[in-house]
Design a protein around this motif. Sequence first.
Motif, mmCIF file in Angstrom:
data_model
loop_
_atom_site.group_PDB
_atom_site.id
_atom_site.type_symbol
_atom_site.label_atom_id
_atom_site.label_comp_id
_atom_site.label_asym_id
_atom_site.label_seq_id
_atom_site.Cartn_x
_atom_site.Cartn_y
_atom_site.Cartn_z
ATOM 1 N N GLY A 145 0.825 -1.207 0.000
ATOM 2 C CA GLY A 145 0.000 0.000 0.000
ATOM 3 C C GLY A 145 0.859 1.257 0.000
ATOM 4 N N ASN A 146 0.349 2.301 0.651
ATOM 5 C CA ASN A 146 1.045 3.599 0.672
ATOM 6 C C ASN A 146 2.463 3.487 1.208
ATOM 7 O OD1 ASN A 146 -1.131 5.085 -0.321
ATOM 8 N ND2 ASN A 146 -2.070 5.165 1.706
ATOM 9 N N MET A 147 2.657 2.643 2.191
ATOM 10 C CA MET A 147 3.984 2.489 2.803
ATOM 11 C C MET A 147 4.748 1.329 2.163
ATOM 12 S SD MET A 147 4.254 4.816 5.192
ATOM 13 C CE MET A 147 5.567 4.258 6.258
ATOM 14 N N ASP B 215 -0.237 -8.367 -2.870
ATOM 15 C CA ASP B 215 -1.221 -7.516 -2.195
ATOM 16 C C ASP B 215 -2.600 -7.992 -2.630
ATOM 17 O OD1 ASP B 215 -1.118 -4.398 -0.860
ATOM 18 O OD2 ASP B 215 -3.028 -5.054 -1.727
ATOM 19 N N MET B 216 -3.585 -7.856 -1.743
ATOM 20 C CA MET B 216 -4.960 -8.235 -2.097
ATOM 21 C C MET B 216 -5.461 -7.355 -3.233
ATOM 22 S SD MET B 216 -6.912 -9.930 0.671
ATOM 23 C CE MET B 216 -8.108 -8.738 1.199
ATOM 24 N N MET C 148 3.581 -5.429 5.525
ATOM 25 C CA MET C 148 3.226 -4.026 5.830
ATOM 26 C C MET C 148 1.719 -3.930 5.676
ATOM 27 S SD MET C 148 4.498 -1.469 7.032
ATOM 28 C CE MET C 148 4.791 0.258 7.174
ATOM 29 N N LEU C 149 1.001 -4.317 6.736
ATOM 30 C CA LEU C 149 -0.440 -4.577 6.677
ATOM 31 C C LEU C 149 -1.223 -3.664 7.621
ATOM 32 C CD1 LEU C 149 0.077 -8.428 6.651
ATOM 33 C CD2 LEU C 149 -0.886 -7.089 4.758
ATOM 34 N N THR D 148 2.123 -1.325 11.944
ATOM 35 C CA THR D 148 1.866 -0.952 13.338
ATOM 36 C C THR D 148 0.730 -1.834 13.829
ATOM 37 O OG1 THR D 148 2.450 1.331 12.838
ATOM 38 C CG2 THR D 148 1.276 0.927 14.899
ATOM 39 N N GLY E 249 6.378 8.130 7.900
ATOM 40 C CA GLY E 249 5.293 8.334 6.944
ATOM 41 C C GLY E 249 5.649 8.008 5.504
ATOM 42 N N LYS F 84 -5.804 5.159 15.494
ATOM 43 C CA LYS F 84 -5.426 3.736 15.556
ATOM 44 C C LYS F 84 -4.303 3.527 16.579
ATOM 45 C CE LYS F 84 -2.892 0.230 13.008
ATOM 46 N NZ LYS F 84 -2.155 -0.169 11.839
HETATM 47 P P1 NAD Z 1 -2.453 0.928 3.203
HETATM 48 O O1 NAD Z 1 -3.885 0.692 3.524
HETATM 49 O O2 NAD Z 1 -2.090 1.935 2.158
HETATM 50 O O3 NAD Z 1 -1.732 -0.458 2.824
HETATM 51 C C1 NAD Z 1 -2.069 -1.698 3.357
HETATM 52 C C2 NAD Z 1 -2.063 -2.695 2.214
HETATM 53 O O4 NAD Z 1 -2.269 -4.017 2.721
HETATM 54 C C3 NAD Z 1 -3.155 -2.431 1.182
HETATM 55 O O5 NAD Z 1 -2.579 -2.285 -0.101
HETATM 56 C C4 NAD Z 1 -4.051 -3.669 1.275
HETATM 57 O O6 NAD Z 1 -4.618 -4.052 0.022
HETATM 58 C C5 NAD Z 1 -3.066 -4.701 1.768
HETATM 59 N N1 NAD Z 1 -3.681 -5.860 2.417
HETATM 60 C C6 NAD Z 1 -4.678 -5.884 3.314
HETATM 61 N N2 NAD Z 1 -4.956 -7.155 3.684
HETATM 62 C C7 NAD Z 1 -4.093 -7.940 2.999
HETATM 63 C C8 NAD Z 1 -3.885 -9.341 2.947
HETATM 64 N N3 NAD Z 1 -4.602 -10.195 3.691
HETATM 65 N N4 NAD Z 1 -2.919 -9.814 2.123
HETATM 66 C C9 NAD Z 1 -2.181 -8.952 1.358
HETATM 67 N N5 NAD Z 1 -2.341 -7.632 1.365
HETATM 68 C C10 NAD Z 1 -3.288 -7.133 2.178
HETATM 69 O O7 NAD Z 1 -1.759 1.326 4.598
HETATM 70 P P2 NAD Z 1 -0.328 2.014 4.821
HETATM 71 O O8 NAD Z 1 -0.498 3.479 4.995
HETATM 72 O O9 NAD Z 1 0.633 1.465 3.815
HETATM 73 O O10 NAD Z 1 0.016 1.449 6.281
HETATM 74 C C11 NAD Z 1 0.487 0.135 6.475
HETATM 75 C C12 NAD Z 1 0.919 -0.014 7.928
HETATM 76 O O11 NAD Z 1 1.918 0.962 8.223
HETATM 77 C C13 NAD Z 1 -0.207 0.220 8.934
HETATM 78 O O12 NAD Z 1 -0.072 -0.724 9.973
HETATM 79 C C14 NAD Z 1 0.022 1.645 9.414
HETATM 80 O O13 NAD Z 1 -0.478 1.864 10.720
HETATM 81 C C15 NAD Z 1 1.534 1.717 9.366
HETATM 82 N N6 NAD Z 1 2.080 3.074 9.228
HETATM 83 C C16 NAD Z 1 1.566 3.940 8.306
HETATM 84 C C17 NAD Z 1 2.107 5.219 8.191
HETATM 85 C C18 NAD Z 1 1.573 6.193 7.169
HETATM 86 O O14 NAD Z 1 1.910 7.395 7.255
HETATM 87 N N7 NAD Z 1 0.772 5.767 6.195
HETATM 88 C C19 NAD Z 1 3.178 5.619 9.013
HETATM 89 C C20 NAD Z 1 3.709 4.707 9.921
HETATM 90 C C21 NAD Z 1 3.146 3.435 10.025
#
Ligand code: NAD
Length: 289
Positions: free
Chosen positions: A9-11, A30-31, A58-59, A87, A115, A237
């Motif tokens: 995803g984003n990260m 990724d799903m 990274m879920l 996280t 981030g 969260k």
């Molecule tokens: P996101 O929603 O953009 O990415 C999560 C990804 O996981 C998605 O692409 C989703 O399709 C995939 N996914 C979900 N279930 C799945 C499965 N069963 N199998 C395979 N893929 C699956 O979220 P994000 O912003 O990338 O954040 C990811 C983690 O990083 C979270 O735990 C978040 O708390 C943490 N985090 C995010 C940030 C931020 O600024 N975005 C900063 C620090 C930590």
Amino acid sequence: MNIGFIGLGNMGGPMAANLAKAGHNVQGFDMADVQIEGVVMAATAAEAAQNADIVFTMLPNGQILRKVAADILPHMSQSAVLADCSTVDVASARAVSEMANDHQVLAIDAPVSGGITGAAQGTLTFMAGGSQAAFDRTLPLLEIMGAKTVHCGESGAGQAAKICNNMILGVSMIATCEAFVLADKLGLDRQKMFDVVSTSSGQSWAMNSYCPVPDVGPQSPADNNYTPGFASSLMLKDLKLSQQAAAEAGATTPMGAHAATAYQEFVEASDTDLDFSAIIHALAAGEVK
Ligand code: NAD
């Protein structure tokens, strides 16, 4: 190295891209239907994990992490490493580490700070929990994706550090916003308020580096209509995780509890998921008590 990367995803997307750019062979899953530069997409999570020296996840949360871990661990090579950068709650991090142990797989929790910009630029901070062996094997790859890594202790210690840090951040952001609301009412110029507090004992990262009002201090989401940055829902969260951990560990964290309630009210009342510094508007309007 052969690397599996699950959750792009984003990260996770930019983190996986950085590993590929550094010359590693990255199989991703990724799903959602995503394509990441340099990453070969697998049909299933198990396929991405097979033959990998290290699998990164990274879920979104601990429940999904537990499911993915149960799915991939039987397919992972013995003495491979499962490195979770999501996280999640401390209990899930420890449970996944035990599951990995049952399959002779090393495990590490390595949540991040920094981030999406840090993920794209390879400047994340990692806080890691796990055995020295798991840490040593993972560190060279964390150094590609990040600028700083701290080995905090055994399994769960990385998640513990992450939620303690973000509990301070949530509380200090609310305190900083409250001070601006009060300063406005007292007729104090915002720039003067910043000049004093940022060099006095009230200073914090929220004030000095991420000032929640526009045109004051360094560039921050406040200067960009509160576009995240760090979204309020993600702060909520992390605050909820801190309160779950506090309840489980028997720690008293009244300010953390209050911050969690304030962000819950703010997120529920908002149409868009603004940056977490936007809570200043709800405080100014008396909507968050
Ligand atoms: P996101 O929603 O953009 O990415 C999560 C990804 O996981 C998605 O692409 C989703 O399709 C995939 N996914 C979900 N279930 C799945 C499965 N069963 N199998 C395979 N893929 C699956 O979220 P994000 O912003 O990338 O954040 C990811 C983690 O990083 C979270 O735990 C978040 O708390 C943490 N985090 C995010 C940030 C931020 O600024 N975005 C900063 C620090 C930590």
